[in-house]
Design an enzyme around this catalytic site. Structure first.
Site, PDB file in Angstrom:
ATOM      1  N   GLU A 179      -6.833   5.234  -8.477  1.00  0.00           N
ATOM      2  CA  GLU A 179      -8.113   5.759  -7.997  1.00  0.00           C
ATOM      3  C   GLU A 179      -8.707   6.843  -8.889  1.00  0.00           C
ATOM      4  O   GLU A 179      -8.017   7.746  -9.354  1.00  0.00           O
ATOM      5  CB  GLU A 179      -7.910   6.323  -6.577  1.00  0.00           C
ATOM      6  CG  GLU A 179      -9.195   6.569  -5.834  1.00  0.00           C
ATOM      7  CD  GLU A 179      -9.099   6.186  -4.360  1.00  0.00           C
ATOM      8  OE1 GLU A 179     -10.001   6.577  -3.615  1.00  0.00           O
ATOM      9  OE2 GLU A 179      -8.134   5.506  -3.961  1.00  0.00           O
ATOM     10  N   ASP A 216       0.864  -1.188   0.000  1.00  0.00           N
ATOM     11  CA  ASP A 216       0.000   0.000   0.000  1.00  0.00           C
ATOM     12  C   ASP A 216       0.899   1.237   0.000  1.00  0.00           C
ATOM     13  O   ASP A 216       1.228   1.779   1.053  1.00  0.00           O
ATOM     14  CB  ASP A 216      -0.896  -0.036   1.250  1.00  0.00           C
ATOM     15  CG  ASP A 216      -2.087   0.896   1.150  1.00  0.00           C
ATOM     16  OD1 ASP A 216      -2.391   1.361   0.042  1.00  0.00           O
ATOM     17  OD2 ASP A 216      -2.724   1.149   2.189  1.00  0.00           O
TER      18      ASP A 216
END
Length: 313
Positions: free
Chosen positions: A89, A16
């Protein structure tokens, strides 16, 4: 065997981070990014040239197009380091606009494909609002795979399963944060740790439901605050973990056992659920934690998107 290697026996480990130079150290399968992680990365001297090169080449384009190019630039760098997929995103300001989310996702995918990246290697991250989930359903029908993020409730997971999204990212740490803050002085850490952690319990319930009913959507636990939350979810399809916690897992040789399994889930008696828009909104309204955390998460990503835009000028 260290805990990171042990975890990889049961679970696909995902990094991440927007810091692709850290990735090779931990050999993750996949990687996830978000506006906050990219913002953090471009403020480091080693990544600033990526931002400057994007502005130099595409400064005449609208700012939203430049941002997408920057995100894809980072994604391509990450994909050069990992064998699997990267999550990129859609602008969180579109979280309540289905057509705009679909259009933006298609543009991001087109940018990747223009760089020679196959669409199987990209997951488009979308907030798990009702509108976001409907956008994801449309994208999945067109062969664009999605990662539904900012997921805090069982209702969101049910709707994502019905939408046949590729992957969901339930946020373990942020669920934990809410319950800890809500309990205040009454919170006892030991009573709410590991398997009893409210975030862990949420992911376990979703995982078991999906496996019990043959729902193909992958479950990727996200947003961890400590190693205990990670080890309590060993066996989950995927776990996306920040580099600091990956380092802690790698440094530990404590035993790690599988906590979740599809075969165990198949033995459970779990009713099938479906949501209409009305029942979804009602279920979210009944869940103060999920409602507050979803709104807070979208707001935070929007703030960082604006900051990122400011750096592009």
């Amino acid at each position: 065997m260290n805990q990171l290697d042990a975890l990889k026996q049961f679970t696909t480990v995902v990094a991440d981070t927007g810091d692709f130079k850290q990735l090779s150290a931990f050999k993750p399968q996949d990687a996830t990014t978000n506006p906050s992680l990219i913002l953090k990365a471009v403020q480091k001297p080693e990544y600033l040239p990526l931002l400057k090169a994007t502005v130099a080449a595409h400064g005449n384009e609208p700012i939203d197009a430049q941002i997408d190019r920057l995100l894809v630039r980072f994604g391509c760098e990450i994909l050069a380091t990992i064998p699997g997929r990267v999550s990129t995103e859609v602008d969180a300001r579109l979280s309540f606009d289905t057509p705009a989310t679909v259009a933006r996702a298609k543009r991001i995918m087109a940018l990747y494909e223009a760089q020679g990246v196959k669409r199987e290697r990209v997951l488009i991250k979308i907030a798990s609002t009702w509108e976001g989930i409907q956008a994801a359903a449309e994208l999945e029908r067109e062969g664009i795979r999605t990662n539904l993020t900012l997921l805090f409730s069982f209702a969101q997971a049910v709707a994502c399963g019905d939408a046949k999204v590729q992957l969901i990212s339930p946020f373990v740490g942020r669920i934990y944060d809410w319950y800890k803050k809500s309990a205040g002085a009454a919170w006892v850490e030991a009573d709410n740790a590991n398997a009893n952690d409210p975030g862990v319990k949420s992911v376990r319930a979703i995982y078991n439901y999906y496996k019990r009913h043959g729902i193909q959507t992958e479950v990727m636990g996200a947003s961890f605050r400590n190693v205990g939350q990670i080890t309590a979810l060993a066996g989950c399809d995927l776990l996306t973990i920040a580099p600091e916690l990956l380092a802690q897992l790698e440094a530990s040789s404590e035993a790690l056992t599988q906590a979740l399994s599809a075969s165990a889930a198949m033995q459970l008696d779990l009713p099938v659920l479906h949501h209409t828009e009305a029942s979804f909104r009602y279920a979210m309204n009944e869940d103060a934690m999920a409602t507050e955390k979803l709104a807070e998460g979208i707001r935070a990503f929007c703030v960082d998107a604006v900051k990122l835009e400011a750096l592009m000028h």
